[in-house]
Design a protein around this motif. Sequence first.
Motif, PDB file in Angstrom:
ATOM      1  N   GLY A   1      15.227   6.105 -11.202  1.00 39.34           N
ATOM      2  CA  GLY A   1      14.058   6.645 -10.505  1.00 39.34           C
ATOM      3  C   GLY A   1      12.783   6.430 -11.304  1.00 39.34           C
ATOM      4  N   GLY A   2      12.924   6.435 -12.620  1.00 39.36           N
ATOM      5  CA  GLY A   2      11.775   6.192 -13.491  1.00 39.36           C
ATOM      6  C   GLY A   2      11.263   4.771 -13.389  1.00 39.36           C
ATOM      7  N   VAL A   3      12.190   3.824 -13.185  1.00 39.42           N
ATOM      8  CA  VAL A   3      11.789   2.421 -12.996  1.00 39.42           C
ATOM      9  C   VAL A   3      10.931   2.299 -11.742  1.00 39.42           C
ATOM     10  CG1 VAL A   3      12.614   0.083 -12.517  1.00 39.42           C
ATOM     11  CG2 VAL A   3      13.759   1.476 -14.255  1.00 39.42           C
ATOM     12  N   VAL A   4      11.355   2.961 -10.681  1.00 37.95           N
ATOM     13  CA  VAL A   4      10.603   2.929  -9.428  1.00 37.95           C
ATOM     14  C   VAL A   4       9.231   3.589  -9.615  1.00 37.95           C
ATOM     15  CG1 VAL A   4      10.558   3.734  -7.026  1.00 37.95           C
ATOM     16  CG2 VAL A   4      12.674   2.843  -8.012  1.00 37.95           C
ATOM     17  N   ALA A   5       9.202   4.729 -10.274  1.00 38.62           N
ATOM     18  CA  ALA A   5       7.936   5.434 -10.506  1.00 38.62           C
ATOM     19  C   ALA A   5       6.991   4.585 -11.352  1.00 38.62           C
ATOM     20  CB  ALA A   5       8.195   6.783 -11.182  1.00 38.62           C
ATOM     21  N   SER A   6       7.520   3.949 -12.383  1.00 38.77           N
ATOM     22  CA  SER A   6       6.704   3.097 -13.249  1.00 38.77           C
ATOM     23  C   SER A   6       6.168   1.890 -12.480  1.00 38.77           C
ATOM     24  CB  SER A   6       7.524   2.631 -14.456  1.00 38.77           C
ATOM     25  OG  SER A   6       6.722   1.882 -15.332  1.00 38.77           O
ATOM     26  N   TYR A   7       7.009   1.310 -11.625  1.00 39.25           N
ATOM     27  CA  TYR A   7       6.577   0.189 -10.793  1.00 39.25           C
ATOM     28  C   TYR A   7       5.423   0.614  -9.883  1.00 39.25           C
ATOM     29  CZ  TYR A   7       6.386  -2.745  -6.671  1.00 39.25           C
ATOM     30  OH  TYR A   7       5.934  -3.503  -5.630  1.00 39.25           O
ATOM     31  N   ARG A   8       5.582   1.770  -9.241  1.00 44.88           N
ATOM     32  CA  ARG A   8       4.520   2.264  -8.344  1.00 44.88           C
ATOM     33  C   ARG A   8       3.221   2.502  -9.097  1.00 44.88           C
ATOM     34  NH1 ARG A   8       8.481   6.140  -5.091  1.00 44.88           N
ATOM     35  NH2 ARG A   8       9.205   4.639  -3.553  1.00 44.88           N
ATOM     36  N   GLU A   9       3.328   3.055 -10.303  1.00 42.00           N
ATOM     37  CA  GLU A   9       2.125   3.267 -11.121  1.00 42.00           C
ATOM     38  C   GLU A   9       1.454   1.949 -11.460  1.00 42.00           C
ATOM     39  OE1 GLU A   9       2.884   7.340 -13.679  1.00 42.00           O
ATOM     40  OE2 GLU A   9       3.192   5.415 -14.646  1.00 42.00           O
ATOM     41  N   ALA A  10       2.243   0.960 -11.827  1.00 42.24           N
ATOM     42  CA  ALA A  10       1.680  -0.348 -12.179  1.00 42.24           C
ATOM     43  C   ALA A  10       0.990  -0.977 -10.970  1.00 42.24           C
ATOM     44  CB  ALA A  10       2.778  -1.272 -12.706  1.00 42.24           C
ATOM     45  N   ALA A  11       1.630  -0.906  -9.792  1.00 42.91           N
ATOM     46  CA  ALA A  11       1.027  -1.460  -8.580  1.00 42.91           C
ATOM     47  C   ALA A  11      -0.257  -0.708  -8.231  1.00 42.91           C
ATOM     48  CB  ALA A  11       2.030  -1.397  -7.426  1.00 42.91           C
ATOM     49  N   GLN A  12      -0.238   0.621  -8.368  1.00 46.20           N
ATOM     50  CA  GLN A  12      -1.433   1.418  -8.087  1.00 46.20           C
ATOM     51  C   GLN A  12      -2.540   1.104  -9.101  1.00 46.20           C
ATOM     52  OE1 GLN A  12      -1.251   5.724  -8.658  1.00 46.20           O
ATOM     53  NE2 GLN A  12      -2.571   6.008  -6.873  1.00 46.20           N
ATOM     54  N   ALA A  13      -2.174   0.877 -10.345  1.00 51.06           N
ATOM     55  CA  ALA A  13      -3.166   0.520 -11.358  1.00 51.06           C
ATOM     56  C   ALA A  13      -3.870  -0.785 -10.993  1.00 51.06           C
ATOM     57  CB  ALA A  13      -2.506   0.409 -12.739  1.00 51.06           C
ATOM     58  N   LEU A  14      -3.116  -1.742 -10.467  1.00 49.99           N
ATOM     59  CA  LEU A  14      -3.725  -3.009 -10.033  1.00 49.99           C
ATOM     60  C   LEU A  14      -4.688  -2.785  -8.869  1.00 49.99           C
ATOM     61  CD1 LEU A  14      -0.615  -5.347 -10.268  1.00 49.99           C
ATOM     62  CD2 LEU A  14      -2.625  -5.359 -11.750  1.00 49.99           C
ATOM     63  N   GLU A  15      -4.292  -1.943  -7.906  1.00 48.66           N
ATOM     64  CA  GLU A  15      -5.181  -1.632  -6.775  1.00 48.66           C
ATOM     65  C   GLU A  15      -6.446  -0.935  -7.255  1.00 48.66           C
ATOM     66  OE1 GLU A  15      -3.138   0.592  -3.739  1.00 48.66           O
ATOM     67  OE2 GLU A  15      -1.509  -0.882  -3.649  1.00 48.66           O
ATOM     68  N   LEU A  16      -6.292   0.023  -8.160  1.00 44.84           N
ATOM     69  CA  LEU A  16      -7.456   0.733  -8.702  1.00 44.84           C
ATOM     70  C   LEU A  16      -8.379  -0.229  -9.448  1.00 44.84           C
ATOM     71  CD1 LEU A  16      -5.814   4.026 -10.021  1.00 44.84           C
ATOM     72  CD2 LEU A  16      -7.461   3.828  -8.151  1.00 44.84           C
TER      73      LEU A  16
END
Length: 192
Positions: free
Chosen positions: A57-72
């Motif tokens: 679940g942490g891998v998924v959360a980290s992936y989402r954070e990375a994708a959101q960081a790119l959008e930001l």
Amino acid sequence: MARFGSHNVLVAVRDGLLVCVAPATLPAAVGEFTHHVRARFPAGWRVGVGRPQRGPGGVVASYREAAQALELADGLRLKADVVKAADLLVFPVLLRDRSAIEDLVASVLSPLLGARGGHEPLLETLEAIFASHGNQAAAARRLGLSARAVTYRLERIRRLTGFSPDDPTQRFTLETAVLGARLLGWPAEFGR
């Protein structure tokens, strides 16, 4: 994978993104991945890095954070090649109360909409001032303008909005409003 081993690093494509999953114990993997992305793809690629998390679940959360960081980073027009979610934690907080950030942007920046020459040069001036830590000469160099032109624009901003980047509290309000404007796509996307 050649450097760290296929049992330590996973590279895959997901949602149109090239994803590299590596354990937090291999911090050099981010640099290695970035190096290979730069070497093999045309300019303009950016690497988003999520915070270390435990378990699947942490891998998924980290992936989402990375994708959101790119959008930001895109929304904020950041120039960095490597964008770390940990460095951008304040922005999801700002966006959590969308009505509050919309109110701040509208209250502080709406007077700029009527400025001769448009609001965009004034926003760019504020961004340059913030990026230059208030140094007007450095901001002028960033913008390719004279220091006098920057001073003139800052005075226009102060007259129109009532806020000055020279005052610490007002600077924070202005900077937050400008960042919020970029995140919300103000004024074109505002209120959607």
